[in-house]
Design an enzyme around this catalytic site. Structure first.
Site, PDB file in Angstrom:
ATOM      1  N   ALA A   1     -41.305 -31.871 -34.687  1.00 30.19           N
ATOM      2  CA  ALA A   1     -40.830 -31.981 -36.063  1.00 30.19           C
ATOM      3  C   ALA A   1     -39.518 -31.230 -36.238  1.00 30.19           C
ATOM      4  CB  ALA A   1     -41.880 -31.424 -37.015  1.00 30.19           C
TER       5      ALA A   1
ATOM      6  N   ASP B   1     -52.179 -29.304 -49.275  1.00 29.56           N
ATOM      7  CA  ASP B   1     -53.532 -29.476 -48.753  1.00 29.56           C
ATOM      8  C   ASP B   1     -53.447 -29.832 -47.273  1.00 29.56           C
ATOM      9  OD1 ASP B   1     -56.259 -29.592 -48.790  1.00 29.56           O
ATOM     10  OD2 ASP B   1     -56.399 -31.545 -49.772  1.00 29.56           O
TER      11      ASP B   1
END
Length: 572
Positions: free
Chosen positions: A316, A372
């Protein structure tokens, strides 16, 4: 007893365990109205935690009750295929069949220790295609549109009844009437064919929402009434939301799960998906508190995306984490996070501590500021889709969590999280002064709201925050978080002695907020901007006051929509 008979008996036991679990889930959910009416905000937090934990409790009980069957048949593959078939027959007309499939998968996962994902013995794909609309009448109220707007509102509030009075019913009805007339032209109002409202009230935090839509020949408009209560236990309308962007934030991934009581969750999600087509259905199941089924629905969506894409998983973008290895698929909207085998010396924590911190966030009120995350074990990726640099780094930094076969990469334990633009990259790339100002303001507000939710973020480097497409800053690095009362916020002693700091006694839980300005953001212009907007963050007094508030049980309400949407009240 034949294998077929035993499979039917075991399937019935699993079905009974699921039904018991859903009754428990429903009982907790139905209590939301009373908690809202009585202002029982601490009890609401406790109920949210209870509802999250009850799935694992129900699952453990179900597996324990099946122990004898499991011991007799765990190596007989034909038995497991018979079991799946028997269970599929039981749930054929079940109103929560999709949730029941997930519960069944959880049982099988426990039995096989999540070693394999096999559609012949599990519901990797669903037993049938869900046809939205078949139970629509069971989840919505339709209101007469041939009357005046005011009469329609009166009909709505005659249907949704609360056991407390309005603060000022006449005022609220008039503001709702005015707001709708401002947002829809006379021609549009005249063309309305239906107003459909979901039957359950959506409770979360200190708010309740009536969720629906206005139907016109050419389009539909979200129609959401936000309700609050005052200190005298009187109800009032806080806002009317008619923009999809506002509704998207209300159902955002950084907020606690709604309490919305229904026996038809699939139909409820289908309606919400029509309101919010840009949200995945798994996100909406999760928003309703069905986070386990949300994980199942995510995995199905993931498999479908893999079949329709060909890009490779890669590391990433952003600064490498000291605790987590993060990678992504560029064409897909999530990131995959794995705990590294070894941490940098500056991180005096363990793997177990990191797992515990992620659980803490799961059980907390995330107030729209903490992403979350969803935990998976033995998650499988096609090895051909893993770029060599990523595979090498995974094997170097996460070897204990990584296994490879001839054609698969298996991650034994990982977290999946919504993909955001790292704030440090955003600040480097964005050139619009107004957007940069908003991002820095959002950063300070994010830190403050997390603190008011009784969590000290710990590592507040801006690389640990992300920014959404709506310009909202979200925190997503949890390895150093703790409760507010676990830190001692101190002032740096004032002294003319240049060596005074060298002799300063510092305990492990001491924090010096005056030093925050040196590391939250790097560039001087951003530092100055943060100090001008949120300079109080750099004072121990601010943090001590926040500690005092949360210790007194104060629960703050952070509305998920802009202040400009809120109606005026006489006492404001």
């Amino acid at each position: 007893m034949s294998d077929k008979a035993q499979a039917k008996k075991m399937a019935y036991q699993i079905m009974t365990s699921f039904d018991k679990n859903y009754r428990w889930f429903t009982r907790v959910t139905r209590g939301a109205q009373e908690r809202f009416e009585k202002g029982q905000w601490q009890q609401a937090l406790a109920a949210s935690r209870e509802r999250i934990s009850l799935y694992e409790q129900s699952l453990a009980t179900a597996v324990a009750e099946l122990y004898d069957f499991i011991m007799d048949h765990r190596k007989d593959r034909q038995f497991w295929e018979l079991l799946k078939k028997a269970f599929a027959e039981l749930i054929e007309n079940h109103p929560q069949y999709e949730l029941a499939e997930t519960f069944y998968n959880s049982v099988i996962g426990k039995v096989f220790r999540h070693k394999s994902i096999d559609n012949s013995i599990m519901f990797v794909t669903s037993s049938r295609c869900f046809l939205a609309g078949q139970d629509r009448h069971k989840v919505i109220h339709s209101f007469d549109t041939t009357t005046t707007v005011m009469e329609m509102y009166e009909s709505i509030f005659a249907c949704y009844r609360f056991n407390i009075p309005f603060e000022d019913r006449g005022r609220d009805m008039q503001q709702l009437d005015d707001a709708l007339r401002q947002r829809l032209s006379k021609e549009e109002l005249a063309s309305v064919t239906a107003v459909e409202m979901l039957k359950p009230v959506f409770y979360r935090g200190k708010a309740a929402y009536l969720v629906g839509r206005i139907c016109m020949p050419e389009r539909t408009v979200p129609f959401v009434i936000a309700l609050h209560t005052n200190e005298n236990r009187q109800i009032y309308v806080d806002a009317l939301l008619t923009e999809r962007q506002d509704l998207s934030v209300v159902f955002g991934f950084a907020r606690s799960y709604f309490m919305a009581d229904t026996q038809f969750p699939g139909e409820l999600v289908a309606f919400l998906h029509e309101l919010l087509p840009n949200k995945k259905q798994f996100e909406l199941f999760i928003a309703l508190g069905h986070y386990k089924h949300g994980k199942t629905a995510f995995y199905r969506n993931f498999l479908e995306h893999m079949d329709n894409s060909d890009d490779q998983f890669e590391i990433a973008p952003g600064i490498r984490g000291l605790v987590m290895m993060v990678f992504h698929l560029p064409s897909y909207g999530v990131v995959f996070k794995i705990i590294k085998d070894e941490f940098a010396e500056s991180k005096k924590i363990t793997r177990e501590h990191v797992i515990d911190r992620y659980k803490l966030v799961k059980m907390s009120d995330r107030v729209g500021r903490m992403a979350d995350t969803h935990e998976y074990v033995n998650f499988r990726f096609p090895l051909s889709r893993i770029c060599p640099a990523l595979l090498e780094e995974l094997q170097d930094t996460c070897a204990s969590s990584v296994e490879t076969t001839d054609d698969e990469l298996i991650i034994k334990h990982l977290y999946i999280e919504k993909k955001l633009t790292p704030l440090n990259l955003y600040l480097q790339q964005e050139t619009d002064p107004e957007k940069l100002h908003n991002a820095i303001d959002e950063l300070g507000t994010c830190i403050k709201q997390i603190a008011m939710a009784n969590i000290f973020p710990g590592d507040m480097l801006h690389k640990n925050f992300g920014i959404t497409k709506h310009g909202r800053v979200i925190f997503y690095d949890y390895d150093e978080i703790c409760w507010m009362d676990e830190r001692n916020f101190r002032s740096i002693p004032k002294s003319d002695d240049p060596y005074a700091l060298d002799t300063l006694s510092v305990a492990p839980n001491d924090v010096f907020p005056e030093q925050f300005e040196h590391f939250i953001v790097g560039k001087r212009p951003f530092k100055e901007m943060l100090k001008s907007l949120h300079g109080d963050l750099m004072t121990p007094e601010y943090w001590r006051d926040a500690q005092k508030e949360v210790s007194q049980g104060t629960i703050h309400n952070f509305t998920p929509y802009p202040g400009s949407r809120r109606f005026k009240r006489q006492n404001q």
